[in-house]
Write a protein that holds these residues in place. Structure first.
Motif, PDB file in Angstrom:
ATOM      1  N   LYS A   1       0.799  -1.218   0.000  1.00 28.67           N
ATOM      2  CA  LYS A   1       0.000   0.000   0.000  1.00 28.67           C
ATOM      3  C   LYS A   1       0.834   1.270   0.000  1.00 28.67           C
ATOM      4  O   LYS A   1       0.420   2.296  -0.557  1.00 28.67           O
ATOM      5  N   THR A   2       2.022   1.234   0.621  1.00 33.08           N
ATOM      6  CA  THR A   2       2.704   2.498   0.911  1.00 33.08           C
ATOM      7  C   THR A   2       4.122   2.632   0.372  1.00 33.08           C
ATOM      8  O   THR A   2       4.588   3.747   0.168  1.00 33.08           O
ATOM      9  N   PHE A   3       4.843   1.534   0.171  1.00 31.29           N
ATOM     10  CA  PHE A   3       6.246   1.661  -0.215  1.00 31.29           C
ATOM     11  C   PHE A   3       6.371   2.181  -1.645  1.00 31.29           C
ATOM     12  O   PHE A   3       5.754   1.629  -2.560  1.00 31.29           O
ATOM     13  N   PRO A   4       7.171   3.233  -1.866  1.00 33.62           N
ATOM     14  CA  PRO A   4       7.365   3.746  -3.227  1.00 33.62           C
ATOM     15  C   PRO A   4       8.132   2.756  -4.090  1.00 33.62           C
ATOM     16  O   PRO A   4       8.808   1.850  -3.591  1.00 33.62           O
ATOM     17  N   SER A   5       8.037   2.954  -5.407  1.00 38.86           N
ATOM     18  CA  SER A   5       8.595   1.983  -6.356  1.00 38.86           C
ATOM     19  C   SER A   5      10.090   1.769  -6.187  1.00 38.86           C
ATOM     20  O   SER A   5      10.588   0.648  -6.381  1.00 38.86           O
ATOM     21  N   PHE A   6      10.833   2.810  -5.812  1.00 39.15           N
ATOM     22  CA  PHE A   6      12.283   2.650  -5.711  1.00 39.15           C
ATOM     23  C   PHE A   6      12.695   1.741  -4.555  1.00 39.15           C
ATOM     24  O   PHE A   6      13.835   1.280  -4.494  1.00 39.15           O
ATOM     25  N   MET A   7      11.755   1.429  -3.634  1.00 39.47           N
ATOM     26  CA  MET A   7      12.071   0.563  -2.501  1.00 39.47           C
ATOM     27  C   MET A   7      11.784  -0.911  -2.777  1.00 39.47           C
ATOM     28  O   MET A   7      12.216  -1.776  -2.023  1.00 39.47           O
ATOM     29  N   VAL A   8      11.057  -1.196  -3.852  1.00 41.13           N
ATOM     30  CA  VAL A   8      10.642  -2.568  -4.143  1.00 41.13           C
ATOM     31  C   VAL A   8      10.862  -2.865  -5.623  1.00 41.13           C
ATOM     32  O   VAL A   8      10.392  -2.122  -6.483  1.00 41.13           O
TER      33      VAL A   8
END
Length: 314
Positions: free
Chosen positions: A55-62
Motif C-alpha cells: 500500500k505504501t512503499f514507493p517503487s524505488f524501494m521494491v
C-alpha cells in the motif's frame, strides 16, 4: 520432473490496495545460484508487513514486478546446494528486505529461496500432537470489552506485586506503552514488533513514536520503562530451533484460515480486517497439504492468540 522454466504467481507493479494492484502473472524462473533452492509452494503464510508495504512503499524501494509474502512450506524441486535434495519437504522464509530487493516472494507456484533460509520439515509424533492441543494461555483479556491498558492495570497492578516482567506487543499499540507503568514492573521491558504503516503520515508517526519511546527521558515526559523494538533477522539456526520446538510440542502454530491460490484477495481481506486469530494461509496451486476453509474462524480459535491484540508474558 524437469526443472520448470515458468512460475505462475501473484504480483504487483505499483503501490495500492491488494484488490487494486494484484494480478496473476507468468514469470520466468532464472537459473539458480550456488546458494539457492527452487521450492514448489504448498502453503504461503501471510504477514501484515506485506500488504502494508504493498500500500505504501514507493517503487524505488521494491523491485517490480514483486511477488508478495515471505513464509512458506513446500517441496524442493531443484537445489544448487548439497544440503537439500529433490523431494525434501521444507519450511522457511524469504526475508522482507531480500524480497523487496529481488522481487521474489512466496505467493506463487514456485519460490527461489536461499538455502540459509530453509530447513527440512520436522515430523510430529502422536504424543506431541496431543501435547500441542493441550497448550494454552494462562489468561485472556477482551480488548473489545473496555480499554485494554485499564484492564491490565486493574488485574495486574505493579503496586500489588502482580506486574509483568515482559510485555510483548505484536500489533504496535502506542497507548499500551504510554500506560504500561501501571502493569509493567519497574525493571520490566516493553517489546514491540510492529507499528501502523497504513499511510505516509502513519509511517512518520510510528517512526517518531519509536524514537521517543526509546530515547525520551522520564524527566521530559518519557515512559519510565525500558522499550525495545525488534526487527526479525532470519538465520538457519533460528529456523531449526523453531522447527524443533514445533516437533517437541512446545510451540504451536495456529492457523486462522486457509484459502485456495485463486482466492488470494479473500485471504488479504481476512488479514487486513485485523481479526485473524492466527496465520492466514494460501495454498500453492497444486497443494493438498491444508483443507480449504471459507471462514476465518475455521481453526481452533478458542485457544488461539489473536493477531489483533497484545500477547503478555508474566
Amino acid at each position: 520432473m524437469e526443472i520448470p522454466t515458468e512460475n505462475k504467481a501473484w504480483t504487483y507493479s505499483k503501490h495500492g490496495q491488494p484488490a487494486d494492484v494484484l494480478s496473476m502473472s507468468d514469470l520466468p524462473i532464472p537459473s539458480l545460484s550456488p546458494s539457492q533452492v527452487l521450492v514448489e509452494i504448498k502453503a504461503a503464510g501471510f504477514n501484515p508487513v506485506s500488504y502494508k508495504a504493498m500500500k505504501t512503499f514507493p517503487s524505488f524501494m521494491v523491485k517490480k514486478p514483486c511477488v508478495p509474502e515471505n513464509d512458506l512450506s513446500g517441496v524442493v524441486v531443484a537445489s544448487a546446494s548439497t544440503e537439500f535434495a529433490k523431494g525434501d519437504e521444507v519450511l522457511g522464509i524469504i526475508p522482507a528486505e531480500l524480497q523487496f530487493k529481488t522481487g521474489f516472494g512466496t505467493l506463487g507456484k514456485y519460490a527461489i529461496v536461499e538455502h540459509a533460509h530453509l530447513v527440512k520439515k520436522p515430523s510430529c509424533s502422536a504424543a506431541n500432537i496431543e501435547l500441542v492441543r493441550s497448550l494454552g494461555a494462562h489468561d485472556a483479556l477482551d480488548y473489545k470489552e473496555s480499554d485494554l491498558s485499564t484492564q491490565l492495570a486493574t488485574k495486574y497492578p505493579v503496586a500489588e506485586g502482580k506486574g509483568f516482567d515482559i510485555f510483548f506487543d505484536t500489533v504496535g499499540v502506542q497507548q499500551l506503552f504510554d500506560k504500561c507503568a501501571s502493569y509493567l514492573n519497574q525493571n520490566g521491558t516493553f517489546v514491540s514488533i510492529s507499528g501502523d504503516l497504513g499511510t505516509a503520515g502513519e509511517i512518520a508517526k510510528t517512526g517518531k513514536d519509536l524514537f521517543m519511546n526509546k530515547f525520551l527521558p522520564t524527566v521530559l515526559g518519557g515512559v519510565p520503562r525500558k522499550f525495545s523494538f525488534i526487527l526479525m533477522k532470519t538465520s538457519k539456526d533460528k529456523l531449526l530451533k523453531l522447527a524443533t520446538l514445533c516437533d517437541e510440542g512446545k510451540l504451536r502454530p495456529v492457523v486462522d484460515s486457509t484459502h485456495d491460490f485463486n482466492n488470494v484477495l479473500e485471504a488479504y481481506s481476512v488479514m487486513m480486517s485485523g481479526r485473524a486469530k492466527g496465520k492466514v494461509i494460501v495454498k500453492g496451486p497444486s497443494s493438498d497439504f491444508y483443507p480449504s476453509s471459507s471462514s476465518p474462524s475455521s481453526s481452533s480459535s478458542s485457544e488461539s492468540s489473536s493477531s489483533s491484540g497484545a500477547r503478555i508474558i508474566h
